[in-house]
Design a protein around this motif. Structure first.
Motif, PDB file in Angstrom:
ATOM      1  N   ASN A  12       0.807  -1.206   0.000  1.00  0.00           N
ATOM      2  CA  ASN A  12       0.000   0.000   0.000  1.00  0.00           C
ATOM      3  C   ASN A  12       0.850   1.270   0.000  1.00  0.00           C
ATOM      4  O   ASN A  12       0.313   2.366   0.092  1.00  0.00           O
ATOM      5  CB  ASN A  12      -0.919   0.020   1.229  1.00  0.00           C
ATOM      6  CG  ASN A  12      -2.005  -1.027   1.138  1.00  0.00           C
ATOM      7  OD1 ASN A  12      -2.505  -1.315   0.055  1.00  0.00           O
ATOM      8  ND2 ASN A  12      -2.361  -1.618   2.271  1.00  0.00           N
ATOM      9  N   ARG A  13       2.169   1.129  -0.075  1.00  0.00           N
ATOM     10  CA  ARG A  13       3.072   2.274  -0.035  1.00  0.00           C
ATOM     11  C   ARG A  13       3.669   2.588  -1.404  1.00  0.00           C
ATOM     12  O   ARG A  13       3.876   3.753  -1.740  1.00  0.00           O
ATOM     13  CB  ARG A  13       4.190   2.024   0.980  1.00  0.00           C
ATOM     14  CG  ARG A  13       5.147   3.199   1.159  1.00  0.00           C
ATOM     15  CD  ARG A  13       6.084   2.956   2.320  1.00  0.00           C
ATOM     16  NE  ARG A  13       5.364   2.905   3.582  1.00  0.00           N
ATOM     17  CZ  ARG A  13       5.083   3.977   4.316  1.00  0.00           C
ATOM     18  NH1 ARG A  13       5.446   5.178   3.906  1.00  0.00           N
ATOM     19  NH2 ARG A  13       4.444   3.851   5.452  1.00  0.00           N
ATOM     20  N   PHE A  14       3.965   1.571  -2.209  1.00  0.00           N
ATOM     21  CA  PHE A  14       4.553   1.771  -3.537  1.00  0.00           C
ATOM     22  C   PHE A  14       3.561   1.317  -4.606  1.00  0.00           C
ATOM     23  O   PHE A  14       2.950   0.254  -4.491  1.00  0.00           O
ATOM     24  CB  PHE A  14       5.862   0.995  -3.687  1.00  0.00           C
ATOM     25  CG  PHE A  14       6.938   1.435  -2.744  1.00  0.00           C
ATOM     26  CD1 PHE A  14       7.782   2.487  -3.061  1.00  0.00           C
ATOM     27  CD2 PHE A  14       7.095   0.801  -1.518  1.00  0.00           C
ATOM     28  CE1 PHE A  14       8.766   2.899  -2.190  1.00  0.00           C
ATOM     29  CE2 PHE A  14       8.091   1.196  -0.635  1.00  0.00           C
ATOM     30  CZ  PHE A  14       8.923   2.247  -0.970  1.00  0.00           C
ATOM     31  N   GLY A  15       3.427   2.134  -5.652  1.00  0.00           N
ATOM     32  CA  GLY A  15       2.511   1.781  -6.725  1.00  0.00           C
ATOM     33  C   GLY A  15       2.913   2.394  -8.049  1.00  0.00           C
ATOM     34  O   GLY A  15       3.663   3.368  -8.107  1.00  0.00           O
ATOM     35  N   LEU A  16       2.417   1.784  -9.127  1.00  0.00           N
ATOM     36  CA  LEU A  16       2.640   2.291 -10.478  1.00  0.00           C
ATOM     37  C   LEU A  16       1.477   3.182 -10.884  1.00  0.00           C
ATOM     38  O   LEU A  16       0.338   2.993 -10.441  1.00  0.00           O
ATOM     39  CB  LEU A  16       2.774   1.136 -11.467  1.00  0.00           C
ATOM     40  CG  LEU A  16       3.975   0.201 -11.288  1.00  0.00           C
ATOM     41  CD1 LEU A  16       3.890  -0.948 -12.287  1.00  0.00           C
ATOM     42  CD2 LEU A  16       5.282   0.959 -11.475  1.00  0.00           C
ATOM     43  N   ILE A  17       1.777   4.146 -11.749  1.00  0.00           N
ATOM     44  CA  ILE A  17       0.769   5.078 -12.252  1.00  0.00           C
ATOM     45  C   ILE A  17       0.797   5.058 -13.772  1.00  0.00           C
ATOM     46  O   ILE A  17       1.857   5.149 -14.387  1.00  0.00           O
ATOM     47  CB  ILE A  17       1.028   6.519 -11.769  1.00  0.00           C
ATOM     48  CG1 ILE A  17       1.082   6.590 -10.250  1.00  0.00           C
ATOM     49  CG2 ILE A  17      -0.034   7.464 -12.309  1.00  0.00           C
ATOM     50  CD1 ILE A  17       1.509   7.952  -9.726  1.00  0.00           C
ATOM     51  N   ALA A  18      -0.379   4.940 -14.381  1.00  0.00           N
ATOM     52  CA  ALA A  18      -0.526   5.148 -15.822  1.00  0.00           C
ATOM     53  C   ALA A  18      -1.459   6.329 -16.009  1.00  0.00           C
ATOM     54  O   ALA A  18      -2.618   6.280 -15.583  1.00  0.00           O
ATOM     55  CB  ALA A  18      -1.084   3.904 -16.499  1.00  0.00           C
TER      56      ALA A  18
END
Length: 251
Positions: free
Chosen positions: A148-154
């Motif tokens: 829940n801390r690191f994520g990808l964005i498109a």
């Protein structure tokens, strides 16, 4: 739900095809499985807001830089860019960004030295420009490894911007000026990475991958001569010069 799934899959497939064309098949399968995880990174109903403000001033007094010598003058640059989005579904958000910038340069004198016997002098240069624009944004988030801390964005961007500028040189009988009007339209796909610092703020890094830009410029010199320029450009690779960093608040 079918429309949402189609948009999400299409956006990520386009980014993967452009940014990772040489990835081995096994790595693509593993990445696809990771994308299928059900961890919610940004829940439905979340507001996403951020703003960037910058102001800088310059003062030159007999300044020399590369081929420019004896530069004397002042100037400033101001930029403002607020952003607001709303998560209408889990890991899907839509919104917009507004941008405004203004810059002024007053150059009393400067010398452009191209060689020992070749140079060009500039005096009483005045340049004032400002631009403004709006961008519609659509985002899809994917949590990395169930975190829940690191994520990808498109991010899909559709923007329209315009601006005016005027440049004047010389004084008295040698005074000459040019007024320009610019209109730009662009479509872009920007993948990125988000890292939450706490429950309400995150650092984001974005880089441009795909972009289409349409520009229309009209220039009028001394209120007599008129020139027009139309430009179309496309970018289908990773543009390292478009990397942006920012802090965003999730409310």
């Amino acid at each position: 739900m079918r429309i949402r799934g189609f948009i999400t899959k299409t956006l990520w497939a386009l980014i993967l095809l452009l940014a990772l064309p040489a990835a081995p098949a096994r790595a693509q399968v593993q990445f696809g499985r990771a994308m299928g995880e059900k961890t919610v990174f940004v829940p439905k109903g979340q507001w996403i807001a951020g703003v960037s403000v910058s102001y800088s001033t310059e003062s030159f007094n007999n300044y020399t830089f590369l081929i420019v010598e004896k530069m004397k003058g002042t100037g400033y640059t101001f930029k403002l860019s607020p952003m607001c989005m709303f998560a209408f579904a889990n890991d899907l958000a839509a919104g917009g960004r507004f941008s405004y910038s203004r810059s002024l340069i007053k150059l009393d004198n400067a010398s452009l030295v191209l060689g020992s016997d070749l140079g060009y002098d500039v005096d009483h240069l005045y340049s004032l420009s400002h631009s403004y624009g709006g961008t519609a944004l659509f985002r899809n988030y994917i949590a990395l490894g169930g975190s829940n801390r690191f994520g990808l964005i498109a991010e899909l961007q559709l923007g329209v911007s315009g601006g005016q500028s005027k440049i004047a040189t010389g004084a008295g009988e040698t005074l000459s000026g040019t007024y320009s009007r610019t209109l730009n339209c662009n479509i872009g796909v920007t993948p990125g990475l988000a890292m939450f610092l706490n429950n309400y703020s995150a650092i984001e890094v974005n880089i441009g991958v795909l972009g289409l830009t349409f520009s229309d410029v009209k220039m009028t010199t001394d209120q007599i001569y008129i020139a027009n320029m139309k430009r179309r450009s496309a970018n289908f690779n990773i543009n390292l010069f478009s990397i942006t960093f920012g802090t965003v608040f999730y409310i």
